[in-house]
Design a protein around this motif. Sequence first.
Motif, PDB file in Angstrom:
ATOM      1  N   THR A  14       0.857  -1.190   0.000  1.00 53.94           N
ATOM      2  CA  THR A  14       0.000   0.000   0.000  1.00 53.94           C
ATOM      3  C   THR A  14       0.894   1.242   0.000  1.00 53.94           C
ATOM      4  O   THR A  14       0.936   1.986   0.980  1.00 53.94           O
ATOM      5  CB  THR A  14      -0.934   0.010   1.225  1.00 53.94           C
ATOM      6  OG1 THR A  14      -0.130  -0.124   2.414  1.00 53.94           O
ATOM      7  CG2 THR A  14      -1.945  -1.118   1.169  1.00 53.94           C
ATOM      8  N   PRO A  15       1.646   1.470  -1.073  1.00 54.16           N
ATOM      9  CA  PRO A  15       2.606   2.576  -1.076  1.00 54.16           C
ATOM     10  C   PRO A  15       1.930   3.935  -0.924  1.00 54.16           C
ATOM     11  O   PRO A  15       0.760   4.113  -1.290  1.00 54.16           O
ATOM     12  CB  PRO A  15       3.277   2.446  -2.450  1.00 54.16           C
ATOM     13  CG  PRO A  15       2.286   1.706  -3.290  1.00 54.16           C
ATOM     14  CD  PRO A  15       1.599   0.754  -2.362  1.00 54.16           C
ATOM     15  N   PHE A  67       3.931  15.502   9.042  1.00 53.30           N
ATOM     16  CA  PHE A  67       2.731  15.124   8.300  1.00 53.30           C
ATOM     17  C   PHE A  67       1.526  15.936   8.783  1.00 53.30           C
ATOM     18  O   PHE A  67       0.698  16.389   7.973  1.00 53.30           O
ATOM     19  CB  PHE A  67       2.447  13.633   8.480  1.00 53.30           C
ATOM     20  CG  PHE A  67       3.393  12.710   7.752  1.00 53.30           C
ATOM     21  CD1 PHE A  67       4.278  13.192   6.800  1.00 53.30           C
ATOM     22  CD2 PHE A  67       3.402  11.351   8.029  1.00 53.30           C
ATOM     23  CE1 PHE A  67       5.150  12.342   6.134  1.00 53.30           C
ATOM     24  CE2 PHE A  67       4.261  10.489   7.364  1.00 53.30           C
ATOM     25  CZ  PHE A  67       5.138  10.987   6.418  1.00 53.30           C
ATOM     26  N   ARG A  68       1.408  16.103  10.106  1.00 50.21           N
ATOM     27  CA  ARG A  68       0.261  16.861  10.645  1.00 50.21           C
ATOM     28  C   ARG A  68       0.332  18.327  10.222  1.00 50.21           C
ATOM     29  O   ARG A  68      -0.698  18.934   9.880  1.00 50.21           O
ATOM     30  CB  ARG A  68       0.228  16.732  12.166  1.00 50.21           C
ATOM     31  CG  ARG A  68      -0.159  15.339  12.656  1.00 50.21           C
ATOM     32  CD  ARG A  68      -0.474  15.340  14.142  1.00 50.21           C
ATOM     33  NE  ARG A  68       0.700  15.632  14.962  1.00 50.21           N
ATOM     34  CZ  ARG A  68       1.515  14.717  15.460  1.00 50.21           C
ATOM     35  NH1 ARG A  68       1.296  13.418  15.213  1.00 50.21           N
ATOM     36  NH2 ARG A  68       2.548  15.060  16.210  1.00 50.21           N
ATOM     37  N   VAL A  69       1.526  18.897  10.253  1.00 50.33           N
ATOM     38  CA  VAL A  69       1.681  20.288   9.811  1.00 50.33           C
ATOM     39  C   VAL A  69       1.256  20.441   8.357  1.00 50.33           C
ATOM     40  O   VAL A  69       0.696  21.471   7.954  1.00 50.33           O
ATOM     41  CB  VAL A  69       3.148  20.744  10.002  1.00 50.33           C
ATOM     42  CG1 VAL A  69       3.408  22.076   9.302  1.00 50.33           C
ATOM     43  CG2 VAL A  69       3.484  20.851  11.488  1.00 50.33           C
ATOM     44  N   ALA A  70       1.487  19.398   7.559  1.00 49.91           N
ATOM     45  CA  ALA A  70       1.096  19.432   6.146  1.00 49.91           C
ATOM     46  C   ALA A  70      -0.392  19.150   5.947  1.00 49.91           C
ATOM     47  O   ALA A  70      -0.859  19.132   4.802  1.00 49.91           O
ATOM     48  CB  ALA A  70       1.919  18.413   5.359  1.00 49.91           C
ATOM     49  N   GLY A  71      -1.133  18.916   7.039  1.00 50.44           N
ATOM     50  CA  GLY A  71      -2.572  18.747   6.941  1.00 50.44           C
ATOM     51  C   GLY A  71      -3.068  17.315   6.976  1.00 50.44           C
ATOM     52  O   GLY A  71      -4.250  17.067   6.706  1.00 50.44           O
ATOM     53  N   TYR A  72      -2.208  16.372   7.328  1.00 48.05           N
ATOM     54  CA  TYR A  72      -2.599  14.955   7.342  1.00 48.05           C
ATOM     55  C   TYR A  72      -2.786  14.458   8.772  1.00 48.05           C
ATOM     56  O   TYR A  72      -2.112  14.922   9.702  1.00 48.05           O
ATOM     57  CB  TYR A  72      -1.538  14.105   6.633  1.00 48.05           C
ATOM     58  CG  TYR A  72      -1.481  14.334   5.154  1.00 48.05           C
ATOM     59  CD1 TYR A  72      -2.203  13.529   4.273  1.00 48.05           C
ATOM     60  CD2 TYR A  72      -0.721  15.377   4.618  1.00 48.05           C
ATOM     61  CE1 TYR A  72      -2.155  13.746   2.901  1.00 48.05           C
ATOM     62  CE2 TYR A  72      -0.673  15.605   3.246  1.00 48.05           C
ATOM     63  CZ  TYR A  72      -1.392  14.783   2.404  1.00 48.05           C
ATOM     64  OH  TYR A  72      -1.348  15.006   1.050  1.00 48.05           O
ATOM     65  N   ASP A 124      -5.717   8.675  -0.584  1.00 42.43           N
ATOM     66  CA  ASP A 124      -6.741   7.729  -1.016  1.00 42.43           C
ATOM     67  C   ASP A 124      -7.646   7.289   0.128  1.00 42.43           C
ATOM     68  O   ASP A 124      -8.492   6.406  -0.035  1.00 42.43           O
ATOM     69  CB  ASP A 124      -6.099   6.503  -1.678  1.00 42.43           C
ATOM     70  CG  ASP A 124      -5.126   5.781  -0.752  1.00 42.43           C
ATOM     71  OD1 ASP A 124      -4.993   6.180   0.422  1.00 42.43           O
ATOM     72  OD2 ASP A 124      -4.472   4.822  -1.219  1.00 42.43           O
ATOM     73  N   GLY A 125      -7.480   7.889   1.318  1.00 48.36           N
ATOM     74  CA  GLY A 125      -8.323   7.577   2.463  1.00 48.36           C
ATOM     75  C   GLY A 125      -7.849   6.398   3.287  1.00 48.36           C
ATOM     76  O   GLY A 125      -8.423   6.125   4.345  1.00 48.36           O
ATOM     77  N   ALA A 126      -6.836   5.688   2.829  1.00 50.40           N
ATOM     78  CA  ALA A 126      -6.327   4.520   3.552  1.00 50.40           C
ATOM     79  C   ALA A 126      -5.234   4.935   4.529  1.00 50.40           C
ATOM     80  O   ALA A 126      -4.485   5.887   4.285  1.00 50.40           O
ATOM     81  CB  ALA A 126      -5.785   3.489   2.574  1.00 50.40           C
TER      82      ALA A 126
END
Length: 311
Positions: free
Chosen positions: A152-153, A206-211, A241-243
């Motif tokens: 799941t890349p 990652f969180r700073v980038a909105g994830y 992709d929501g995964a």
Amino acid sequence: MANSIEFIPPAYSSRVEPESVARDMLRAGRAEIDELVAAGLPYEERAGVRHFDVNDLYNLGMYSGASTTQPELAFRMLFRFAGRPVDDLLRPKTWDFRVTLECAGCDEDAAWKLEEPDVVRFGGGVAGLSPLTGGRGTAEYSAMVTTTGARTPLVSPVLRRLTRDYLDAGYRWQMIPVPMQADYELVHALGATSCIAASLFLAERFRVAGYRAEARRGWFCGVLGGALDLPHACVEVEDDDGATKTVDIAKAQLAARLSPDTGPFQELCLGSIYNKVIPSTASGNAAFGHHECGSPLPIQVRADIRSARGS
């Protein structure tokens, strides 16, 4: 050799290994230990015997270039799998999973808590469970834990860029005490990295980038037949992709450091899951175990994880 690593700072150092252990680990004589001490290797002398921090010894061995030290030989053996076809890492695999918790200074019966294996949401399973039992001082937990893998890349260009930026930053992987790993700013200031430090840092980026992202702890399985309990952590992040994807950044770094033919495994670490890792319910810098006895000393958690017969 001493110039190749950063030594553990005094606030986190535990210099309890006698010189005999240092000689065995580094395949060194007294004169060579003297040279390392003269070059800055920290030690404490008790009863006329020099004692060292085991992390300093591991790191010296890892980066000695001698090809004969215990750490070099152990990690080469550990990562032999990373140079093989990755298909074997994607199949279901069952582990005989046993954990012992010890509470030093404990003087009363009290409830125990273990951050247990968290494999079901990744397609795995738990069977033959013997729940956490124990009282004063010690407790035990065992189960047959099945893990599996899946390609799941990462699909997000942002996540892939942030991950690649970290891999290209030049941090040197070192063995570091778990409490120090939580201080990832200190670890990185030394030019070093570790699985927990890297995962905490990358989850924040990652969180700073909105994830949505979180560093999670777990166990790396099959290490020297279950005899070596390596602290492990990775990042779980919700991709475009929501995964939910798993970024095992430290294993990608180690594979690149220890073997030249590990490209497919390194790519697997960037989003996919593989069967040599058992995730737990613990967050990235949380303890695996807790005892309600009130002792101020940390719980010692020792895992013995062995491949089940026929798996």
